[in-house]
Scaffold this motif. Structure first.
Motif, PDB file in Angstrom:
ATOM      1  N   VAL A 168      67.381  61.340  48.630  1.00  0.00           N
ATOM      2  CA  VAL A 168      66.430  60.966  49.683  1.00  0.00           C
ATOM      3  C   VAL A 168      65.422  62.091  49.894  1.00  0.00           C
ATOM      4  N   GLU A 169      64.155  61.682  50.016  1.00  0.00           N
ATOM      5  CA  GLU A 169      63.063  62.595  50.344  1.00  0.00           C
ATOM      6  C   GLU A 169      62.466  62.204  51.684  1.00  0.00           C
ATOM      7  N   GLY A 170      62.088  63.187  52.467  1.00  0.00           N
ATOM      8  CA  GLY A 170      61.339  62.953  53.692  1.00  0.00           C
ATOM      9  C   GLY A 170      60.042  63.737  53.638  1.00  0.00           C
ATOM     10  N   GLU A 171      59.201  63.569  54.654  1.00  0.00           N
ATOM     11  CA  GLU A 171      57.931  64.292  54.680  1.00  0.00           C
ATOM     12  C   GLU A 171      57.616  64.727  56.092  1.00  0.00           C
ATOM     13  N   ILE A 172      57.113  65.923  56.221  1.00  0.00           N
ATOM     14  CA  ILE A 172      56.706  66.434  57.524  1.00  0.00           C
ATOM     15  C   ILE A 172      55.268  66.914  57.414  1.00  0.00           C
ATOM     16  N   GLY A 173      54.426  66.401  58.281  1.00  0.00           N
ATOM     17  CA  GLY A 173      52.994  66.701  58.223  1.00  0.00           C
ATOM     18  C   GLY A 173      52.285  65.537  57.569  1.00  0.00           C
ATOM     19  N   ALA A 174      51.512  64.785  58.330  1.00  0.00           N
ATOM     20  CA  ALA A 174      50.900  63.565  57.816  1.00  0.00           C
ATOM     21  C   ALA A 174      49.805  63.877  56.807  1.00  0.00           C
ATOM     22  N   ILE A 175      49.809  63.153  55.689  1.00  0.00           N
ATOM     23  CA  ILE A 175      48.733  63.244  54.701  1.00  0.00           C
ATOM     24  C   ILE A 175      48.187  61.830  54.546  1.00  0.00           C
ATOM     25  N   ASP A 176      47.679  61.262  55.612  1.00  0.00           N
ATOM     26  CA  ASP A 176      47.220  59.879  55.565  1.00  0.00           C
ATOM     27  C   ASP A 176      45.756  59.801  55.977  1.00  0.00           C
ATOM     28  N   SER A 177      45.145  58.655  55.677  1.00  0.00           N
ATOM     29  CA  SER A 177      43.702  58.525  55.877  1.00  0.00           C
ATOM     30  C   SER A 177      43.306  58.379  57.336  1.00  0.00           C
ATOM     31  N   ALA A 178      44.251  57.992  58.206  1.00  0.00           N
ATOM     32  CA  ALA A 178      43.890  57.720  59.590  1.00  0.00           C
ATOM     33  C   ALA A 178      44.537  58.695  60.578  1.00  0.00           C
ATOM     34  N   GLY A 179      45.542  59.451  60.131  1.00  0.00           N
ATOM     35  CA  GLY A 179      46.281  60.308  61.045  1.00  0.00           C
ATOM     36  C   GLY A 179      45.437  61.434  61.612  1.00  0.00           C
TER      37      GLY A 179
END
Length: 597
Positions: free
Chosen positions: A291-302
């Motif tokens: 399982v992988e998670g992510e911290i810190g948004a890398i999205d177009s709207a965030g």
């Protein structure tokens, strides 16, 4: 009502129904409603349905049930007005109008997720289930309560690899062959990843049974193809689920046999991210999946689109989760083909529009009649005037017989019978009818544009990544046995890529740049007319996928003798992406738990 799949037995999952007091005091109606197992809230003069809806969370109320006091054209107007009032905060609210005589209103004139209920009806249960199905597609919260446990299939966590492993996006199944060839030729693990959004929009042949069923079948097909390629080529190709923010999607990938999954809660607050990630991790552990998670948004709207992951957030995320890999934002660029939840909402709305837009669209004709009646009233025609009676008569005739033929014949016959001075009324009615239909078609086209919208191409340049931050993040993971994942690998220079192994980065995900490279290589095999327009949005996507479907229709037969462009593409993958990651690390900061499998 049957509970939502995977949430049986929890009282909190049972939806509310707001029921008008007069309906509840009608014995036959109360009996039908009681059989649904819905928790009823009785509304009366002191507590209107609107006040109940304003008080409760939108997701907790599935249905509103009240009387329909009129019939005929007046009933159409009443239904339109009440539907608009009740759906101010939730366009997927189910609405039931109770009548003593089912002839009071033709069900075909009703908006989506609205019905009438008459004595003797036995299909209310199916209606509520349909409402709940649509609401689950629209409301992320309804389908993402903590998943129920399943029988564990493994006793231990799977093995992990050493070194920095490349992970390539699969936007078309034919891309699996060059990935497998790369693995076979380098004798190393190669991961390929797909997000649920990519599975649905790039690979799924149909979504007739819903987006989840479509991506689930894609997952199974990809797994079969990967297993076949590994057996025939001796490759070690692995499958990874990328950017999944639905428990049910994570479960589908695990059941299909994926090697790892990404539970992506990065678009939420840190606390919500931890809660979602932990629940998804517990689910994946039961299948023995990394399982992988992510911290810190890398999205177009965030709001944090261009913000790097902070050390404090990362440390807390590591302490509060039990992940194998953690992705962070260290300054890289990232593509944005991951809006699966938004796509599900759009497809649900398109489905509702299609449901009422078939054939002549009696619902649109009923809306047109109510608008014309309102216009007549506004300009001073009394309710008993011949013009009002004419529109009412046309509405009644339209409800008899087949829609397409009947609606046109209604207007044609009326033109032959009415005085000339009333002919404009018929043309206004036809215009309103066609405009209602056109509004639906335009809305559907707009929704498809939103689904297939992609971020405008950036200037071709490499990202400036923060190597100090990478070392800090990897250092935080040093004692935990977890690995750091860097997304957006296509935006990194060869120099930066070659340094990542020495930092101890476990995996680098190469996204949309690989897709562009593949299309470019494929054009040498099946050329594209250079003068053809490329289009944007929906047209661009359709054109690309049509080209891929024709150019790679026989890709599964390429295994024994791949076309020359495949070798060219494999060489590019090796030179540009894989080779820089094989640099020997100067200091070991992350070691595998067991030997790679």
């Amino acid at each position: 009502m049957n509970p939502v799949p995977g949430t049986a037995g929890r009282r909190g999952d049972t939806p509310h129904a707001v029921v008008d007091a007069d309906v509840w005091n009608t014995e036959w109606a109360r009996l039908l409603l009681s059989r649904l197992g819905i928790r009823a809230i009785i509304a009366d003069g002191r507590l209107s349905p609107e006040r109940v809806l304003d008080t409760l969370a939108a997701q907790s109320v599935a249905v509103v049930c009240e009387e329909l006091p009129v019939s005929g054209l007046a009933a159409m107007t009443w239904v339109a007005r009440r539907t608009e009032a009740l759906r101010r905060s939730d366009p997927t609210l189910g609405i039931v109008f109770v009548v003593e005589d089912r002839a009071a209103l033709d069900p075909r004139t009703l908006p989506p997720l609205v019905r009438i209920l008459a004595p003797g009806d036995t299909d209310l249960h199916a209606f509520v289930e349909e409402v709940q199905r649509v609401r689950r597609e629209v409301h992320w919260e309804l389908r993402n309560r903590r998943p129920a446990a399943v029988a564990a299939t493994v006793d231990t966590r799977p093995g992990r690899w050493a070194g920095s492993v490349p992970n390539f996006n699969v936007k078309h199944p034919s891309m699996l062959l060059p990935f497998a060839l790369l693995s076979a030729r380098t004798r190393q693990e190669v991961y390929c990843e797909i997000s649920p959004q990519e599975a649905l929009l790039f690979i799924a042949p149909t979504a007739g049974e819903g987006p989840l069923a479509a991506v689930t079948e894609v997952f199974r097909t990809l797994k079969r193809d990967v297993d076949r390629l590994n057996a025939e080529l001796g490759s070690r190709l692995r499958l990874h689920l990328d950017h999944a923010d639905d428990y049910e999607v994570v479960r589908a990938a695990c059941e299909a046999g994926f090697d790892s999954v990404m539970a992506d809660g990065s678009g939420r607050t840190l606390h919500q991210n931890v809660l979602f990630t932990n629940a998804a991790t517990a689910l994946a552990r039961q299948y023995g999946v990394l399982v992988e998670g992510e911290i810190g948004a890398i999205d177009s709207a965030g709001l944090r689109k261009w913000s790097k992951t902070t050390e404090a957030d990362f440390t807390r995320f590591v302490e509060d989760t039990d992940l194998d890999f953690i992705g962070g934002h260290v300054g890289q660029f990232h593509s944005f083909d991951y809006g699966f939840a938004s796509t599900r909402r759009s497809l649900a709305e398109i489905g509702l529009l299609d449901d009422r837009a078939s054939e002549g669209d009696l619902h649109a004709f009923a809306e047109a009649c109510t608008r014309v009646v309102a216009s007549l009233t506004d300009v001073g025609f009394p309710a008993h005037s011949a013009e009002h009676r004419l529109v009412a008569a046309l509405a009644r005739r339209a409800m008899d017989g087949d829609e397409e033929e009947q609606l046109h014949s209604v207007l044609r016959d009326a033109r032959a019978a009415v005085p000339v001075f009333r002919r404009p009324l018929l043309d206004v009615l036809e215009r309103e009818w066609l405009e209602r239909r056109l509004e639906k078609a335009r809305r559907k086209a707009q929704l498809w544009e939103e689904v297939f919208h992609t971020e405008p191409a950036r200037e071709h340049r490499h990202a400036v990544i923060d190597h100090g931050l990478i070392r800090t993040l990897v250092g935080t993971l040093k004692e935990s046995g977890r690995g750091l994942v860097v997304h957006g690998g296509s935006s990194l220079s060869r120099v930066d890529l070659s340094v990542l192994p020495s930092h101890g980065v476990a995996r680098v995900n190469f996204g949309s740049g690989i897709y562009s490279d593949y299309l470019e290589a494929l054009r040498a095999h099946v050329p594209v007319d250079p003068t053809a327009p490329t289009g944007t949005g929906t047209w661009k996507h359709m054109r690309r996928m049509s080209y891929l479907a024709e150019a790679t229709s026989d890709w599964r037969s390429w295994t024994d003798a791949p076309p020359p462009f495949v070798d060219t593409f494999v060489s590019l993958l090796e030179r540009r992406y894989a080779a820089p990651l094989r640099r020997t690390r100067t200091q070991s900061t992350w070691e595998p738990a067991v030997e790679s499998v």
